[in-house]
Write a protein that holds these residues in place. Structure first.
Motif, PDB file in Angstrom:
ATOM      1  N   LEU A 187       4.798  12.627  10.905  1.00  0.00           N
ATOM      2  CA  LEU A 187       5.041  11.195  10.860  1.00  0.00           C
ATOM      3  C   LEU A 187       3.722  10.432  10.969  1.00  0.00           C
ATOM      4  N   LEU A 188       2.759  10.993  11.691  1.00  0.00           N
ATOM      5  CA  LEU A 188       1.456  10.345  11.834  1.00  0.00           C
ATOM      6  C   LEU A 188       0.790  10.184  10.475  1.00  0.00           C
ATOM      7  N   TRP A 189       0.858  11.216   9.615  1.00  0.00           N
ATOM      8  CA  TRP A 189       0.264  11.114   8.280  1.00  0.00           C
ATOM      9  C   TRP A 189       0.910   9.965   7.516  1.00  0.00           C
ATOM     10  N   TYR A 190       2.232   9.899   7.561  1.00  0.00           N
ATOM     11  CA  TYR A 190       2.963   8.838   6.861  1.00  0.00           C
ATOM     12  C   TYR A 190       2.539   7.462   7.386  1.00  0.00           C
ATOM     13  N   ALA A 191       2.457   7.339   8.691  1.00  0.00           N
ATOM     14  CA  ALA A 191       2.079   6.059   9.294  1.00  0.00           C
ATOM     15  C   ALA A 191       0.654   5.681   8.918  1.00  0.00           C
ATOM     16  N   LEU A 192      -0.261   6.642   8.970  1.00  0.00           N
ATOM     17  CA  LEU A 192      -1.652   6.347   8.626  1.00  0.00           C
ATOM     18  C   LEU A 192      -1.799   5.976   7.152  1.00  0.00           C
ATOM     19  N   HIS A 193      -0.979   6.549   6.322  1.00  0.00           N
ATOM     20  CA  HIS A 193      -1.045   6.271   4.886  1.00  0.00           C
ATOM     21  C   HIS A 193      -0.439   4.912   4.539  1.00  0.00           C
ATOM     22  N   HIS A 194       0.712   4.579   5.120  1.00  0.00           N
ATOM     23  CA  HIS A 194       1.491   3.420   4.684  1.00  0.00           C
ATOM     24  C   HIS A 194       1.459   2.202   5.611  1.00  0.00           C
ATOM     25  N   ALA A 195       0.980   2.338   6.815  1.00  0.00           N
ATOM     26  CA  ALA A 195       1.088   1.258   7.807  1.00  0.00           C
ATOM     27  C   ALA A 195       0.544  -0.087   7.324  1.00  0.00           C
ATOM     28  N   PRO A 196      -0.683  -0.164   6.839  1.00  0.00           N
ATOM     29  CA  PRO A 196      -1.187  -1.482   6.436  1.00  0.00           C
ATOM     30  C   PRO A 196      -0.344  -2.137   5.345  1.00  0.00           C
ATOM     31  N   ARG A 197       0.063  -1.350   4.358  1.00  0.00           N
ATOM     32  CA  ARG A 197       0.873  -1.884   3.264  1.00  0.00           C
ATOM     33  C   ARG A 197       2.213  -2.401   3.772  1.00  0.00           C
ATOM     34  N   HIS A 198       2.836  -1.658   4.654  1.00  0.00           N
ATOM     35  CA  HIS A 198       4.117  -2.093   5.205  1.00  0.00           C
ATOM     36  C   HIS A 198       3.957  -3.359   6.049  1.00  0.00           C
ATOM     37  N   LEU A 199       2.890  -3.436   6.827  1.00  0.00           N
ATOM     38  CA  LEU A 199       2.666  -4.633   7.640  1.00  0.00           C
ATOM     39  C   LEU A 199       2.383  -5.852   6.763  1.00  0.00           C
ATOM     40  N   MET A 200       1.693  -5.657   5.651  1.00  0.00           N
ATOM     41  CA  MET A 200       1.438  -6.780   4.743  1.00  0.00           C
ATOM     42  C   MET A 200       2.728  -7.242   4.078  1.00  0.00           C
ATOM     43  N   ALA A 201       3.642  -6.322   3.834  1.00  0.00           N
ATOM     44  CA  ALA A 201       4.899  -6.668   3.171  1.00  0.00           C
ATOM     45  C   ALA A 201       5.836  -7.432   4.095  1.00  0.00           C
TER      46      ALA A 201
ATOM     47  N   SER B 120      -1.807 -10.449  10.604  1.00  0.00           N
ATOM     48  CA  SER B 120      -2.729 -10.283  11.731  1.00  0.00           C
ATOM     49  C   SER B 120      -2.714  -8.842  12.233  1.00  0.00           C
ATOM     50  N   ASP B 121      -1.532  -8.211  12.275  1.00  0.00           N
ATOM     51  CA  ASP B 121      -1.458  -6.807  12.688  1.00  0.00           C
ATOM     52  C   ASP B 121      -2.113  -5.898  11.657  1.00  0.00           C
ATOM     53  N   ALA B 122      -1.929  -6.206  10.367  1.00  0.00           N
ATOM     54  CA  ALA B 122      -2.567  -5.409   9.316  1.00  0.00           C
ATOM     55  C   ALA B 122      -4.084  -5.513   9.423  1.00  0.00           C
ATOM     56  N   LYS B 123      -4.582  -6.696   9.700  1.00  0.00           N
ATOM     57  CA  LYS B 123      -6.028  -6.904   9.839  1.00  0.00           C
ATOM     58  C   LYS B 123      -6.581  -6.089  11.001  1.00  0.00           C
ATOM     59  N   VAL B 124      -5.899  -6.163  12.141  1.00  0.00           N
ATOM     60  CA  VAL B 124      -6.337  -5.403  13.313  1.00  0.00           C
ATOM     61  C   VAL B 124      -6.378  -3.914  12.986  1.00  0.00           C
ATOM     62  N   MET B 125      -5.351  -3.436  12.302  1.00  0.00           N
ATOM     63  CA  MET B 125      -5.271  -2.020  11.967  1.00  0.00           C
ATOM     64  C   MET B 125      -6.386  -1.622  11.000  1.00  0.00           C
ATOM     65  N   LEU B 126      -6.621  -2.411   9.972  1.00  0.00           N
ATOM     66  CA  LEU B 126      -7.641  -2.077   8.982  1.00  0.00           C
ATOM     67  C   LEU B 126      -9.053  -2.098   9.569  1.00  0.00           C
ATOM     68  N   LEU B 127      -9.254  -2.885  10.612  1.00  0.00           N
ATOM     69  CA  LEU B 127     -10.576  -2.977  11.239  1.00  0.00           C
ATOM     70  C   LEU B 127     -10.742  -2.053  12.436  1.00  0.00           C
ATOM     71  N   ASN B 128      -9.679  -1.349  12.802  1.00  0.00           N
ATOM     72  CA  ASN B 128      -9.704  -0.487  13.986  1.00  0.00           C
ATOM     73  C   ASN B 128     -10.402   0.839  13.673  1.00  0.00           C
ATOM     74  N   ASN B 129     -11.491   1.125  14.395  1.00  0.00           N
ATOM     75  CA  ASN B 129     -12.263   2.354  14.162  1.00  0.00           C
ATOM     76  C   ASN B 129     -11.418   3.604  14.344  1.00  0.00           C
ATOM     77  N   ASN B 130     -10.586   3.626  15.375  1.00  0.00           N
ATOM     78  CA  ASN B 130      -9.755   4.809  15.611  1.00  0.00           C
ATOM     79  C   ASN B 130      -8.756   5.019  14.477  1.00  0.00           C
ATOM     80  N   PHE B 131      -8.200   3.925  13.954  1.00  0.00           N
ATOM     81  CA  PHE B 131      -7.269   4.038  12.829  1.00  0.00           C
ATOM     82  C   PHE B 131      -7.984   4.602  11.606  1.00  0.00           C
ATOM     83  N   VAL B 132      -9.148   4.066  11.302  1.00  0.00           N
ATOM     84  CA  VAL B 132      -9.895   4.522  10.119  1.00  0.00           C
ATOM     85  C   VAL B 132     -10.269   5.993  10.275  1.00  0.00           C
TER      86      VAL B 132
END
Length: 109
Positions: A29-43, A48-60
């Motif tokens: 599930l982690l792979w799925y979340a890491l792959h799709h999370a920003p797109r789902h949050l933008m939809a 603001s959550d998508a921005k935080v995620m895209l800029l988060n070093n641990n997420f990247v």
């Protein structure tokens, strides 16, 4: 709705865990979340959550680790581009609404 609940939790988990994710990321599930999370949050839209995620070093870092360097980097660049497009559409919609309000006010005068 699910994106609003699940992805902030994933981000919190990544924030609290400095270790690399497990090496079996492909089937989790982690792979799925890491792959799709920003797109789902933008939809949703939770920009603001998508921005935080895209800029988060641990997420990247986790994303690149799970998806591989090339695929993870490619997906991250695509998501950043999509995020910029979402912001642009959002700003244009706001401007259109302001013009409508201004036109309505002018008609009343």
């Amino acid at each position: 709705m699910l994106a609003q609940i699940v992805y902030p939790t994933v981000l919190d988990q990544l924030e609290n865990d400095d270790t690399a994710p497990n090496t079996n990321c492909d089937e989790t599930l982690l792979w799925y979340a890491l792959h799709h999370a920003p797109r789902h949050l933008m939809a949703v839209p939770r920009l603001s959550d998508a921005k935080v995620m895209l800029l988060n070093n641990n997420f990247v870092r986790a994303r690149v680790h799970c998806m591989g360097y090339l695929r993870g980097t490619r997906q991250h660049c695509k998501d950043c581009n999509d995020f910029a497009n979402c912001l642009s559409r959002s700003e244009n919609n706001w401007k259109r609404k302001q013009l409508r309000v201004h036109a309505a006010d002018t008609e009343r005068e």
